[in-house]
Each structure stands twice: as C-alpha cells, then as structure tokens.
Design a protein around this motif. Structure first.
Motif, PDB file in Angstrom:
ATOM      1  N   PHE A 100       0.385   3.965   1.192  1.00 37.71           N
ATOM      2  CA  PHE A 100       0.244   4.792   2.393  1.00 37.71           C
ATOM      3  C   PHE A 100       0.707   4.084   3.668  1.00 37.71           C
ATOM      4  N   CYS A 101       0.211   2.875   3.895  1.00 39.23           N
ATOM      5  CA  CYS A 101       0.507   2.221   5.184  1.00 39.23           C
ATOM      6  C   CYS A 101       1.419   1.011   5.028  1.00 39.23           C
ATOM      7  N   CYS A 159       0.858  -1.191   0.000  1.00 41.88           N
ATOM      8  CA  CYS A 159       0.000   0.000   0.000  1.00 41.88           C
ATOM      9  C   CYS A 159       0.894   1.241   0.000  1.00 41.88           C
ATOM     10  N   CYS A 162      -6.919   2.671   3.656  1.00 44.05           N
ATOM     11  CA  CYS A 162      -6.342   3.951   3.232  1.00 44.05           C
ATOM     12  C   CYS A 162      -7.188   4.572   2.128  1.00 44.05           C
ATOM     13  N   CYS A 190      -4.484   0.139  -0.075  1.00 44.31           N
ATOM     14  CA  CYS A 190      -5.349  -0.806   0.633  1.00 44.31           C
ATOM     15  C   CYS A 190      -6.721  -0.180   0.866  1.00 44.31           C
TER      16      CYS A 190
HETATM   17 ZN   LIG Z   1      -2.929   1.278   3.393  1.00 40.45          ZN
END
Ligand SMILES: [Zn+2]
Length: 121
Positions: free
Chosen positions: A74-75, A72, A101, A98
């Motif tokens: 972001f995370c 992902c 996010c 994901c």
């Molecule tokens: Zn994520």
C-alpha cells in the motif's frame, strides 16, 4: 475521498489470511532452522549470483539475508530482515503489508490473521 494508498489491491488481497511477521526475529528463526523463508532467499540469491556471476561472498552465512527485501503493498514501506518492524504477509510470502496499512485497511479487506509459526508449519 479515496486513500492514495489504494490502487486495486482488493483484487488480490480481499479476505486473505495474513501472517504476522516481526523482524529481525523472523529472520533469526529462519536462519537457524533453514526454514521455508530462508530457502526462498537462498534460492533467489543463488539465481542472482549465477546470473550475474557476482556476489558469491553473500552466499556465506547471514549475509545472504541482504538479497531479500519487500515493499508494503500500500505505502511502499520497505521490509528488511535486519530492520526492526512488523509486517503481514500472504501465505506465499509474496505480498507484504506494513503495520500501519494493516491497521487502516484490516476491516475494509476482511483479513484473517495467523501467527508466523503457522506460516512455516
Ligand atoms: Zn504500508
């Protein structure tokens, strides 16, 4: 306060069209139809085996899927072809996001969502 997951993604993910991908169904369809996603993995797998002269056995059948995973944007949650989950990817299948996010940042980034079928037309 800013979110720890945000780290300049606006530059390349703002207002993008994202395609909703559900695993393992997306892989199963790809494998059966030898579609663009399958070909992407196959290309990478072949390059890897050629470069390292290892892993030839993974080029046979469904094992080839283990050459692929993404994180992902972001995370860093891991996307795998055989792990149940929903992700959103860009048209070039290079950036993956994901579900959590996606839900958190959808409005901020102005994403347009299309189906996996539309990605592989
Ligand atoms: Zn994520």
């Amino acid at each position: 306060m800013s979110d720890w997951r945000l780290n300049g993604q606006e530059e390349y993910l703002s207002n993008k069209t994202l395609y909703k991908i559900t695993f393992p169904a997306f892989w199963e369809t790809a494998y059966k139809g030898k579609n663009a996603f399958f070909q992407k993995i196959e290309r990478y797998a072949k390059e890897h085996v050629e470069a390292t002269n290892r892993g030839h056995e993974y080029l046979e059948g469904e094992k080839i899927q283990h050459f692929w995973h993404e994180h992902c944007e972001f995370c860093w949650e891991k996307a795998l072809t055989d792990k149940t989950g929903t992700f959103y990817c860009t048209e070039d299948m290079y950036h993956w996001i994901c579900e959590e996010c996606f839900d958190d940042f959808r409005e901020k980034f102005g994403w347009l969502v299309k189906s996996a079928e539309e990605l592989l037309l």
